[in-house]
Write an enzyme that holds these catalytic residues in place. Structure first.
Site, PDB file in Angstrom:
ATOM      1  N   LEU A   9       0.835  -1.656   0.277  1.00 29.85           N
ATOM      2  CA  LEU A   9      -0.193  -0.481   0.182  1.00 29.85           C
ATOM      3  C   LEU A   9       1.091   1.306   0.054  1.00 29.85           C
ATOM      4  O   LEU A   9       1.368   1.178   1.136  1.00 29.85           O
ATOM      5  CB  LEU A   9      -1.184  -0.356   1.418  1.00 29.85           C
ATOM      6  N   GLY A  10       0.711   1.988  -1.010  1.00 34.79           N
ATOM      7  CA  GLY A  10       1.664   3.337  -1.401  1.00 34.79           C
ATOM      8  C   GLY A  10       2.819   3.135  -2.231  1.00 34.79           C
ATOM      9  O   GLY A  10       3.720   2.341  -2.063  1.00 34.79           O
ATOM     10  N   LEU A  11       3.120   3.785  -3.011  1.00 37.75           N
ATOM     11  CA  LEU A  11       4.516   3.580  -3.894  1.00 37.75           C
ATOM     12  C   LEU A  11       4.794   5.027  -4.094  1.00 37.75           C
ATOM     13  O   LEU A  11       4.597   5.472  -4.636  1.00 37.75           O
ATOM     14  CB  LEU A  11       3.765   3.018  -5.705  1.00 37.75           C
ATOM     15  N   GLY A  12       5.617   5.840  -2.993  1.00 42.34           N
ATOM     16  CA  GLY A  12       6.238   6.976  -2.926  1.00 42.34           C
ATOM     17  C   GLY A  12       7.496   6.915  -2.347  1.00 42.34           C
ATOM     18  O   GLY A  12       7.811   5.839  -3.546  1.00 42.34           O
ATOM     19  N   VAL A 132      11.756   3.387  13.175  1.00 36.77           N
ATOM     20  CA  VAL A 132      12.663   4.430  13.335  1.00 36.77           C
ATOM     21  C   VAL A 132      13.581   3.759  12.948  1.00 36.77           C
ATOM     22  O   VAL A 132      14.501   3.370  12.927  1.00 36.77           O
ATOM     23  CB  VAL A 132      12.909   4.109  14.693  1.00 36.77           C
ATOM     24  N   GLY A 134      15.002   4.634  10.318  1.00 33.87           N
ATOM     25  CA  GLY A 134      15.729   4.137   9.109  1.00 33.87           C
ATOM     26  C   GLY A 134      15.807   2.332   8.697  1.00 33.87           C
ATOM     27  O   GLY A 134      15.559   1.728   8.849  1.00 33.87           O
ATOM     28  N   GLY A 187      15.409  18.245  -0.533  1.00 31.66           N
ATOM     29  CA  GLY A 187      14.042  17.397  -0.012  1.00 31.66           C
ATOM     30  C   GLY A 187      14.256  16.969   1.491  1.00 31.66           C
ATOM     31  O   GLY A 187      13.650  15.463   1.492  1.00 31.66           O
ATOM     32  N   LYS A 205       8.559   8.786  17.740  1.00 39.38           N
ATOM     33  CA  LYS A 205      10.250   7.429  17.603  1.00 39.38           C
ATOM     34  C   LYS A 205      10.050   7.179  18.596  1.00 39.38           C
ATOM     35  O   LYS A 205      10.739   6.470  19.139  1.00 39.38           O
ATOM     36  CB  LYS A 205      11.195   8.579  16.680  1.00 39.38           C
TER      37      LYS A 205
END
Lengths: 439, 439
Positions: A9-12, A132, A134, A187, A205
């Protein structure tokens, strides 16, 4: 060879990274896992948009139910982010008997208890290593590697945006606004940066890490939270003169039967390892009563580091599917009762050293008036820096003090009283000094 | 509540720590695991010796078979160390259907393939997190957290004794022999220190990490190994002048289809994070193609840090027992074929910068003779330091050169030729420069 079917779910940014990892590393992962992972369906609101990744016809859908209701899909990866509809979709997946892997710290900080209970109730796994730090394996380190430890302290840099901004302010002498603009252009920061710079992301986190480590639910609103917007170049320069640098720390500390969880800028000794964590890197220092202090440093964001953690969790869940051992490690790391009912510590009750910067009119007696009020509150001063008038601040000067260990409540009361002195101008800067990263 | 019975072989420093952890953290571990762990039997050669830990009558035995043949014992912890009889005992435990947890890097570096195959054959687990890096969770990070990565580089400080010695030489200006003596007095170094200072311990550990990361068996004898005994204060001082410090690094690097695994002193940039790893701390920098570089730092030895890793593995195995999921993660991290058949790289084929220190007679022409030979081998020089005669070395002076990137083979040939120059006295010091810890 059995194939395990995955839905996304989600393709960012991170979703695209996960697809690329699953494609590029398919053979490697199959060799390690003994089974192929197949990405059956990807749901996105914009299925027709051009993509960096190549997906086959039928793999993309505009309807999340194509993932959530597909009986062949065993693992759902949720990379939508935010509270809703992510929470509803995760609950739906769990109810359908699907395992869930997510990078969504917001939904876990807010609804973790509900989601973890739903996973246990339905006998499925929920993996969230990517939520948390990465790619840093901090969740499994707390829940699994350090299972023989009572946790003493977690001291972390877990928001890359603010670490980047503070690093640039420190190294390049940029003002906060300039460093923020640069981070936005690259970014690293959102158009609305408040989630990062006000410390909310870090608070979510650390609430999650504290919940896992201490076996008690810590919600985001339990976390004392200050952002970095008030930190000036002047403070960074004075901190350096005193042998420190300024970092946004997320802390969880056990103090007897109380647990303090907080996010705020802090002075960290320049020679401490946390001080050397630059730019968009994250770092988590974890101290257990048996293992001592461990420090984990890595990229805290980005499609591939975060994607690596997501796919690591997918493989973990797949291993449970293959061995019918779902729920092998409970979501919070505790199988039965929690460790104890720690009560949350009020920020007024913490004790540390403080950096204080007063802006005062350069007149006789002001230093003694400030020192007098601090003394009345039992706060003793370690160092004072007072310099001559600067060209651009013709009527006020900075008086910087480093205190010895003092109680927050006393410092707060002293600052309230000092603020009423007629020769004290503007707001006093107060930054806590943190040494739990050191030995 | 089901109780899982544990047997322990060896009651030295780490064994005593494990007993203390199992006793002190019993309630906490039971809450996390959902089951009690019971230490049923401890076998030691000296059961009658007074102990720091209190064991009940009948818990201690002088006969390992009381552990290995006890049908109630499900998990055997091996903390005897060394090759034999540890190997025989581990094999016996596996054959008896018992899971094994060990901190013994020597037996794994030498007999890992045999032991791992025996564990798979008998359908039991073998845990060995404690064998490398003490409490640092590096084994499970490589095998599990980073399962979605091809490994690029491992650069590590994994021998605390040599790191302590080099730190003391650097910080206090001690000679090697003085720092070694101090380490021995503090219990950081053995009476016979060769295992540590010659790099053998680090070679065993990196061979194990490389085997897990790259899916190919790397044995200790495959590891190019140089110790620290030739490193002098002079080299440490020159290194500092050049902006470096000297560390004993254990490295595994993939270079196309070749894998270089080596242990040797190296110059590490002073601002690199590995340079800040002091004293008896260990650090492992792991770079994966997806996750990027991660650095893990912690205590590499000691009863409690190592004991924390041992008990962490015991809980992992216990979770498999409770879910009947033994073998869920294969010992080497690969379920089927290995990633590929990487061939081992010869040390002659590596490329890096080199620190070279020549002791020469202070006569005209010697510098040009040395530079000429280096030039013939295609080695170009980045920096030269030549100082006047020192008081205590009246007839020779040091000439220190930092080269640009060069091939080891060319450097070796050049040094062989330079050694024959009449004005070059004694052996030339050659230390490789390592920058893979940096970004």
């Amino acid at each position: 060879m059995q194939t395990i079917q995955i839905g996304l779910l989600g393709l960012g940014n991170v979703g695209t990274g996960v697809v690329q990892i699953l494609q590029q590393q398919a053979v490697l992962i199959a060799q390690r896992l003994g089974t192929e992972l197949a990405l059956k369906k990807v749901a996105t609101r914009t299925p027709d948009r051009p993509r960096e990744v190549t997906l086959q016809a039928g793999q993309l859908s505009g309807d999340v139910m194509d993932v959530l209701r597909d009986p062949e899909i065993g693992i759902v990866i949720e990379l939508i982010g935010g509270y809703e509809p992510a929470r509803t979709y995760i609950l739906e997946a769990l109810q359908q008997g699907k395992h869930v892997v997510t990078a969504n710290k917001a939904v876990l900080a807010q609804h973790g208890q509900e989601l973890f209970e739903a996973a246990r109730h339905h006998g499925v796994d929920i993996g969230f290593e990517a939520s948390v730090g990465g790619g840093i394996p901090i969740i499994r380190t707390i829940k699994e590697a350090f299972v023989a430890n009572r946790f003493v302290t977690i001291a972390s840099i877990i928001n890359g945006t603010t670490n980047y901004i503070l690093s640039r302010m420190s190294d390049q002498g940029l003002r906060f606004e300039e460093a923020l603009k640069e981070a936005q252009d690259l970014g690293f920061a959102e158009a609305d940066p408040s989630f990062d710079v006000d410390g909310i992301d870090a608070a979510q986190k650390i609430s999650l890490l504290a919940s896992l480590a201490y076996g008690t639910w810590v919600r985001q609103e339990d976390v004392y939270t200050e952002g970095i917007t008030k930190v000036t170049q002047l403070d960074i320069a004075y901190a350096r003169e005193l042998g420190y640098c300024v970092k946004l720390l997320a802390l969880a500390k056990r103090d007897g039967d109380r647990l303090g969880v907080r996010v705020h800028p802090a002075l960290v000794a320049a020679e401490a390892e946390l001080a050397s964590v630059q730019g968009s890197y994250n770092a988590v220092s974890v101290t257990g009563d048996m293992v001592g202090r461990n420090l984990l440093i890595g990229r805290g964001a980005g499609a591939f580091p975060t994607g690596s953690a997501v796919v690591g969790d997918v493989v973990d869940v797949a291993r449970n599917i293959l061995r019918s051992s779902s729920g092998r490690v409970p979501p919070q790391g505790y199988e039965t009762l929690y460790e104890n009912e720690l009560s949350l510590q009020d920020i007024d009750d913490i004790t540390c050293k403080y950096y204080l910067r007063f802006q005062v009119l350069d007149q006789p007696g002001v230093l003694s008036a400030i020192a007098g009020i601090l003394g009345e509150q039992g706060i003793s001063i370690e160092t004072v820096i007072q310099k001559g008038r600067s060209a651009d601040q013709s009527d006020t000067v900075s008086v910087v003090m480093m205190t010895h260990e003092a109680k927050e409540q006393a410092v707060r009361r002293a600052l309230e009283a000092i603020q009423t002195l007629p020769r004290v101008q503007g707001e006093t800067m107060r930054i806590r000094v943190e040494d739990s990263g050191a030995d």
